[in-house]
Enzyme design. Structure first.
Site, short mmCIF file in Angstrom:
data_model
loop_
_atom_site.label_atom_id
_atom_site.label_comp_id
_atom_site.label_asym_id
_atom_site.label_seq_id
_atom_site.Cartn_x
_atom_site.Cartn_y
_atom_site.Cartn_z
CG ASP A 1 -1.94 0.71 1.24
OD1 ASP A 1 -3.15 0.13 0.66
OD2 ASP A 1 -1.92 2.17 1.30
CB VAL B 1 0.81 0.81 -8.00
CG1 VAL B 1 0.66 -0.01 -6.80
CG2 VAL B 1 -0.38 1.97 -7.90
CB SER C 1 -14.78 -0.79 -12.17
OG SER C 1 -16.19 0.03 -11.61
CE1 TYR D 1 -12.29 3.70 -9.91
CE2 TYR D 1 -14.49 2.85 -10.83
CZ TYR D 1 -13.31 2.70 -10.21
OH TYR D 1 -13.63 1.66 -9.45
CE LYS E 1 -10.99 0.23 -11.37
NZ LYS E 1 -10.15 -0.54 -10.64
#
Length: 248
Positions: free
Chosen positions: A39, A65, A143, A156, A160
Site C-alpha cells: 500500500d 504503484v 469495475s 475512472y 477500468k
C-alpha cells in the site's frame, strides 16, 4: 483438516491495507497463503499485516504503484521473504470524480496512472517472476464502470475499461508460460468510499441491482480466491462480474 485453496502459495495484494484489497488479503491468508499487503501507506500496510500474523506469513510493504522502481522493490521484497510469487492482485486505486467540463487534467492523469499504469507495472513485474517459475495467477481489478461508463467518471471508467484490454492482451502473451491473467469487475460494493455517498444516491443505485442489495467486499474477495486457486486452472483472459446482476 481441509487444506486451504491457496495453501503454501505466496501472494501480493496492492492497495491491500483497506477495503476490498484487505478482504482479499485476509481471505488468501485464511486459505493458507503467505501474503504481502502492499500500500502507499506503509504504516497502515504493516499494521494490517500484523493483525493477520506475527509469524512471518503476512508482511506489509510501502509501494507507489505508479513508480516502476517502487513496484520492483515491493515484488523483490516479497519474493525474498516468501521464496517465490504465485499470486499477484492489482487492486490499488483512487477516484477523482468530476464532470467532463470540470475535471482537471491532473485528476484525469492521476486516475489513469494509478489504475492503468499501475496495473501494467504490476503485471509486468509479477510476470517476470512467474514466467521463470512456469506458473502464476495475476488478478486485475476492473469495475462495472469500465463496462458501462459512469457520469462524472470519464477518468475512472476509461482506466477500468483499459484494464480489461490489458488483461486480455497480457493473458495471450503469458498463457504459454503457465501464467494466467484474469480480471474482476465489481459493481456497487459496501466500502468506506461508497458508504460516503449521499444516502439517496446510494439507495437509487442499489435499486437498479437485480439482487436488490449492494455487495460486500468479502464477496469480491471470494471471486479473487477462485481466480487465484487451481479451481480456475483453465481460465485466462476472463472478466468476472461481481455486481448482483447489474448490467447483465
Amino acid at each position: 483438516m481441509m487444506r486451504g485453496l491457496v495453501e503454501g502459495k505466496a501472494a501480493i495484494v496492492t492497495g491491500g491495507a483497506q477495503g476490498i484489497g484487505l478482504e482479499i488479503a485476509k481471505l488468501f491468508f485464511e486459505h493458507g497463503a503467505s501474503v504481502a499487503i502492499v500500500d502507499l501507506d506503509e504504516e497502515r500496510a504493516q499494521a494490517a499485516a500484523h493483525d493477520l500474523s506475527s509469524i512471518g506469513r503476512a508482511i506489509g510493504l510501502g509501494c507507489n504503484v505508479t513508480d516502476e522502481g517502487s513496484v520492483a522493490s515491493a515484488v523483490s521484497a516479497a519474493v525474498d521473504q516468501f521464496g517465490g510469487l504465485d499470486i499477484f492482485v492489482n487492486n490499488a486505486g483512487i477516484t477523482r470524480d468530476a464532470s467532463l467540463r470540470k475535471m482537471q487534467l491532473s485528476d484525469f492523469a492521476a486516475v489513469i496512472d494509478v489504475h492503468l499504469k499501475g496495473t501494467w507495472l504490476g503485471v509486468r513485474a509479477a510476470s517476470d517472476i512467474m514466467r521463470e517459475a512456469g506458473r502464476g495467477s495475476i488478478i486485475n481489478m476492473s469495475s462495472l464502470s469500465g463496462k458501462s461508463g459512469n457520469p462524472g467518471q470519464t477518468n475512472y471508467s476509461a482506466a477500468k475499461a483499459g484494464i480489461v484490454g490489458l488483461t486480455k492482451a497480457s493473458a495471450k502473451e503469458l498463457a504459454h508460460k503457465g501464467v494466467r491473467v484474469n480480471a474482476i469487475q465489481p459493481g456497487l460494493i459496501r466500502t468506506a468510499m461508497t458508504e460516503a455517498m449521499p444516502p439517496d444516491v446510494f439507495a437509487a443505485r442499489e435499486a437498479d441491482i437485480p439482487m436488490r442489495r449492494a455487495g460486500e467486499a468479502r464477496e469480491v474477495a471470494g471471486a479473487a480466491l477462485f481466480l487465484a486457486s487451481d479451481l480456475s486452472s483453465y481460465m485466462t483472459g476472463a472478466v468476472l462480474e461481481v455486481g448482483g446482476g447489474r448490467l447483465m
